[in-house]
Design an enzyme around this catalytic site. Structure first.
Site, mmCIF file in Angstrom:
data_model
loop_
_atom_site.group_PDB
_atom_site.id
_atom_site.type_symbol
_atom_site.label_atom_id
_atom_site.label_comp_id
_atom_site.label_asym_id
_atom_site.label_seq_id
_atom_site.Cartn_x
_atom_site.Cartn_y
_atom_site.Cartn_z
ATOM 1 N N HIS A 1 12.443 146.918 2.743
ATOM 2 C CA HIS A 1 12.480 145.389 1.880
ATOM 3 C C HIS A 1 13.050 146.315 0.473
ATOM 4 C CE1 HIS A 1 8.409 143.437 2.744
ATOM 5 N NE2 HIS A 1 9.084 143.575 3.689
ATOM 6 N N HIS B 1 11.856 135.263 5.344
ATOM 7 C CA HIS B 1 11.161 136.987 5.456
ATOM 8 C C HIS B 1 11.663 137.248 6.585
ATOM 9 C CE1 HIS B 1 9.047 139.777 4.103
ATOM 10 N NE2 HIS B 1 8.940 140.719 5.025
ATOM 11 N N HIS C 1 11.372 144.902 13.860
ATOM 12 C CA HIS C 1 11.762 145.489 13.544
ATOM 13 C C HIS C 1 12.450 146.372 14.758
ATOM 14 C CE1 HIS C 1 10.783 144.912 9.272
ATOM 15 N NE2 HIS C 1 9.100 144.884 9.388
HETATM 16 ZN ZN LIG Z 1 9.231 141.913 5.541
#
Ligand SMILES: [Zn+2]
Length: 307
Positions: A78, A241, A268
């Site tokens: 983030h 997001h 990810h």
């Molecule tokens: Zn995240």
């Protein structure tokens, strides 16, 4: 010349890690040109630096973790997303624990921290990794299919599609495109929060994870509805997001990309695989600078607009 950027002064924040629940203190400091973004574990007897790179990513379960030897830091994506959105090239991130603070679950708090100190232009050209041909990674088939791709593009844009078998997520937009040159990262992407389901949270807690998670730093859903009393910040906050996360994961390359990223159910792990595949295909990219600003992609001269 399109210049590198750092902070004007240092800034601090305190928060808890999403998974560890551990309280940590963070100091963001200016760094010299060509330093890149360097995380530093200042709580160890001998402080250890972890410069970001695709290879520094050593764990991608639940979040992106970077390491140098035994020293690691979880959930860096983030802050990395905020740096990508604001075009910060050089920064020291001092942290006295193993996991970044989750703050409000989005990158908005990091954007606020970075913008409140001011952004300094440096006397060195910004170096970009420009795609010369497409690079793709893919895995699974049918309902398990996921993929992520980078293609040549004079700028940086992302397109993401999710496919969750959940009635709340299904009822919102499942696909979003975002072009960094619009200058609207802060307004349209940065506020999108991470999300989770109560049944997963219970299981994770039993395994010592998500200890710092709650309604003030995530969208939490049961089988039927969003439990946060204020509802969603964007109609399509979930997929936004995923764009926010992808921007952070890709910025771990260490340089901004000139490319179009598109992905279907990536996360990810796959984002990091894509970076490693890119680096392995050395004829698929080149490093460029823009001495003549007129040749730079539109919207890249100014840091992202404020709120
Ligand atoms: Zn995240």
């Amino acid at each position: 010349m399109l210049q590198q950027r750092t902070l004007k002064t240092l800034t601090k924040a305190v928060g808890v890690g999403l998974h560890s629940g551990q309280r940590v203190e963070l100091t963001l400091r200016p760094a010299q040109p060509d330093t890149g973004i360097v995380f530093r574990r200042v709580d160890l007897a001998q402080p250890i630096d972890i410069p970001v790179s695709a290879e520094a990513v050593t764990d991608t379960r639940l979040a992106s973790t970077i390491s140098n030897g035994d020293a690691k830091i979880h959930t860096v994506e983030h802050l990395m997303s905020a740096c990508a959105g604001l075009g910060i090239d050089n920064l020291y991130v001092d942290i006295n624990g193993e996991e970044m603070p989750i703050l409000d679950g989005s990158s908005a708090s990091f954007v606020f921290l970075l913008q409140s100190t001011g952004i300094e232009l440096q006397k060195a050209p910004r170096r970009f990794v420009r795609l010369l041909r497409p690079v793709e990674v893919r895995e699974g088939e049918g309902d398990k299919l996921k993929w992520a791709r980078l293609e040549p593009y004079h700028g940086f844009k992302l397109s993401f599609e999710i496919d969750f078998a959940h009635r709340v997520v299904d009822s919102t937009g499942q696909r979003v495109e975002f072009d960094l040159s619009t200058g609207s990262y802060v307004r349209d992407i940065a506020r999108a929060r991470t999300f989770g389901f109560t049944k997963d949270v219970e299981m994770m807690r039993a395994n010592g994870l998500s200890l710092g998670g709650g309604l003030d730093n995530a969208i939490v859903m049961d089988d039927y509805r969003v439990l946060n009393t204020d509802g969603l910040r964007y109609d399509d906050e979930f997929v936004k997001h995923k764009i926010l996360d992808a921007m952070g994961d890709l910025y771990l390359l260490g340089k901004p990309l000139l490319a179009a990223y598109s992905a279907f159910r990536s996360g990810h792990a796959m984002n990091n695989r894509l970076l490693r595949e890119l680096l392995a295909q050395q004829d698929a990219w080149e490093v460029v600078t823009f001495v003549d600003e007129k040749k730079a992609p539109a919207g890249f001269l100014q840091p992202a607009r404020a709120w």
